[in-house]
Design a protein around this motif. Structure first.
Motif, mmCIF file in Angstrom:
data_model
loop_
_atom_site.group_PDB
_atom_site.id
_atom_site.type_symbol
_atom_site.label_atom_id
_atom_site.label_comp_id
_atom_site.label_asym_id
_atom_site.label_seq_id
_atom_site.Cartn_x
_atom_site.Cartn_y
_atom_site.Cartn_z
ATOM 1 N N GLU A 1 52.593 47.917 -33.858
ATOM 2 C CA GLU A 1 51.959 47.436 -32.619
ATOM 3 C C GLU A 1 52.809 46.346 -31.973
ATOM 4 O OE1 GLU A 1 47.861 46.073 -32.124
ATOM 5 O OE2 GLU A 1 47.337 47.356 -33.823
ATOM 6 N N ALA B 1 44.427 49.020 -28.889
ATOM 7 C CA ALA B 1 45.407 47.942 -28.733
ATOM 8 C C ALA B 1 45.947 47.838 -27.314
ATOM 9 C CB ALA B 1 46.557 48.131 -29.718
ATOM 10 N N PHE B 2 46.129 48.989 -26.639
ATOM 11 C CA PHE B 2 46.820 48.968 -25.348
ATOM 12 C C PHE B 2 46.005 49.529 -24.183
ATOM 13 C CE2 PHE B 2 50.140 49.228 -28.653
ATOM 14 C CZ PHE B 2 50.810 48.045 -28.376
ATOM 15 N N HIS C 1 49.245 44.200 -24.431
ATOM 16 C CA HIS C 1 48.756 44.248 -25.808
ATOM 17 C C HIS C 1 47.469 43.430 -25.881
ATOM 18 C CE1 HIS C 1 49.576 43.564 -30.378
ATOM 19 N NE2 HIS C 1 48.787 44.596 -30.170
ATOM 20 N N ALA D 1 54.665 46.548 -28.321
ATOM 21 C CA ALA D 1 54.399 45.545 -27.282
ATOM 22 C C ALA D 1 55.676 44.826 -26.860
ATOM 23 C CB ALA D 1 53.365 44.534 -27.794
#
Length: 453
Positions: free
Chosen positions: A109, A139-140, A70, A113
């Motif tokens: 999110e 985000a990833f 993350h 994660a």
């Protein structure tokens, strides 16, 4: 004897077990000589095998995504952290209810994660699918799959629409361990619930700002998704995590001519309802009216009278004059003008030379208009109902409701469009209501929420 679990077209077949040993919902299928049940019972099935100390061959097709990173280094707000904790404590299932603009997607999110499992996110519109795609990619740093809108790419993190999930989850229901339903109030629709049943995913999250439905079917989510595990309302977050706001209701007097036409049209419509013993407050009242109105000349005249009265209440000239006064007062602030129908939205657009977004607006044009609005190039946008939900417009400061339905959800969603926080921002929602018309009752109904008290 061990159990052999197999996923097949949205169902689970369990070889080596009897129906009596399995969770409720499994029935014997003579075609395969084994019990069969909906795939969503997978978690209960595994617990049953463990409790009975029965060895089993699993049907899942996912592994832990141990390499998931993350990248977003942002401290969760207190209520976001509490929402994640509540969801975990509820068995990794359930719905989180947070106002628009409060960061529901960041809660998702954090959960993605935390779980590190293949995830399918289901959203109501292609616009939202695009937003989730961008968010997950950032985000990833993962290859993100999309199902819908001409795309059919499945990755361990995939985004789709409710319609596409209904079509494809019976085939791919064994691929994902975590299901996230954005705007989960859409899920109780019968077709969408069938899609939910077709997935084996043991971990399930619902996100919404407005859970309650007019038909009460949100209660069905407890069985297929889990209960509401965390809730915060607008008033609790306003000022700290959402923009401060005020709501102003203006009663607009109709002109003598509009008032006369409205009363005559409304009376013709109501008289037809009385003569035909139609209760519009009861179940199926509108459908009954349409059915009977189509059978006679008088009925069709009553229908046209209803439409005529509605058109006056929604877009009377006096409303347009009041709208002009508000636009002058709020000049320079980014403003969304909401109406209940495309005709009124186009009327506003043409009269005040502002862009208009309806369901007919092409996706590329819609995104370009929203981008220009966010940058302040186009400070005013007129729309019907397509911006009620599913579009991120953080820069909006003023909402003007010319007309709408009587649902609390719609009104709260429209307020939520202007509540994303910004420095020294004070949001305001104006509601224009035609006096001495049915709009007064409609307005009273949709304001039955603590955000308007």
């Amino acid at each position: 004897m061990s159990w052999n679990l197999k996923f097949h077209d949205g169902t689970l077949v369990v070889q080596g077990a009897s129906c009596e040993e399995l969770p409720e919902g499994f029935v014997f299928d003579s075609r395969v000589q084994a019990p069969r049940g909906p795939a969503f019972l997978y978690a209960q099935l595994v617990y049953a095998a463990l409790n009975k100390k029965r060895p089993y061959q699993d049907a899942k097709k996912w592994d832990k995504c141990s390499d998931l990173v993350h990248r977003v280094q942002k401290k969760p707000r207190s209520y976001q952290r509490e929402a994640v904790e509540a969801w975990c404590q509820s068995g990794y299932r359930g719905t989180v209810v947070l106002p628009t603009g409060s960061g529901k997607s960041f809660v998702a999110e954090l959960i993605i994660a935390l779980m590190k499992r293949p995830t399918l996110i289901v959203a109501p519109t292609l616009d939202l699918v695009g937003q989730w795609y961008d968010l997950l990619k950032l985000a990833f740093n993962e290859e993100i799959g999309i199902i819908g809108g001409g795309h059919h790419q499945i990755e361990r993190f995939t985004v789709t629409t409710y319609d596409s999930a209904h079509i494809h989850l019976p085939k791919y229901g064994d691929r994902f361990a975590l299901l996230i339903f954005d705007e989960v109030h859409h899920l109780p629709a019968p077709a969408y619930l069938e899609a939910c049943k077709a997935s084996m995913a043991p971990f399930r999250l619902g996100l919404t700002a407005t859970l309650e439905r007019e038909d009460g079917r949100e209660s069905l989510l407890d069985h297929y998704l889990g209960p509401v595990v965390y809730r915060q309302n607008i008033t609790m977050l306003s000022g700290d995590f959402l923009s401060e706001y005020e709501t102003i209701r203006l009663l607009i007097e109709l002109s003598e001519e509009d008032q006369k036409i409205y009363k005559e049209s409304r009376e013709e419509y109501l008289q037809f309802l009385r003569d035909e013993d139609i209760s519009m407050g009861g179940y199926g009242g509108w459908q009954k009216f349409l059915k009977l109105a189509a059978r006679s000349k008088r009925g069709r005249s009553a229908f046209l009278a209803h439409q005529r009265a509605k058109k006056i209440a929604h877009g009377a000239e006096s409303k347009m004059n009041a709208l002009e006064d508000i636009l002058k007062k709020e000049r320079g602030r980014r403003t969304i003008i909401f109406s209940n129908d495309n005709a009124t939205a186009y009327k506003v657009s043409k009269r005040y030379l502002v862009p208009c977004i309806t369901h007919q607006t092409p996706v590329k044009e819609r995104r370009a208009l929203i981008k220009a609005f966010g940058e302040g190039v186009l400070p005013v946008i007129a729309t019907s109902r397509v911006l009620n939900e599913g579009v991120d417009i953080p820069s909006a400061e003023v909402a003007i409701v010319l007309s709408g339905t009587g649902t609390v959800r719609e009104h709260v969603q429209r307020l939520g469009r202007i509540l994303r926080p910004a420095e020294s921002k004070k949001a305001v929602l104006y509601e224009l209501v035609s006096a001495q018309t049915s709009e007064e009752f409609t307005s009273d109904r949709r304001r039955r929420h603590d955000a308007y008290q």
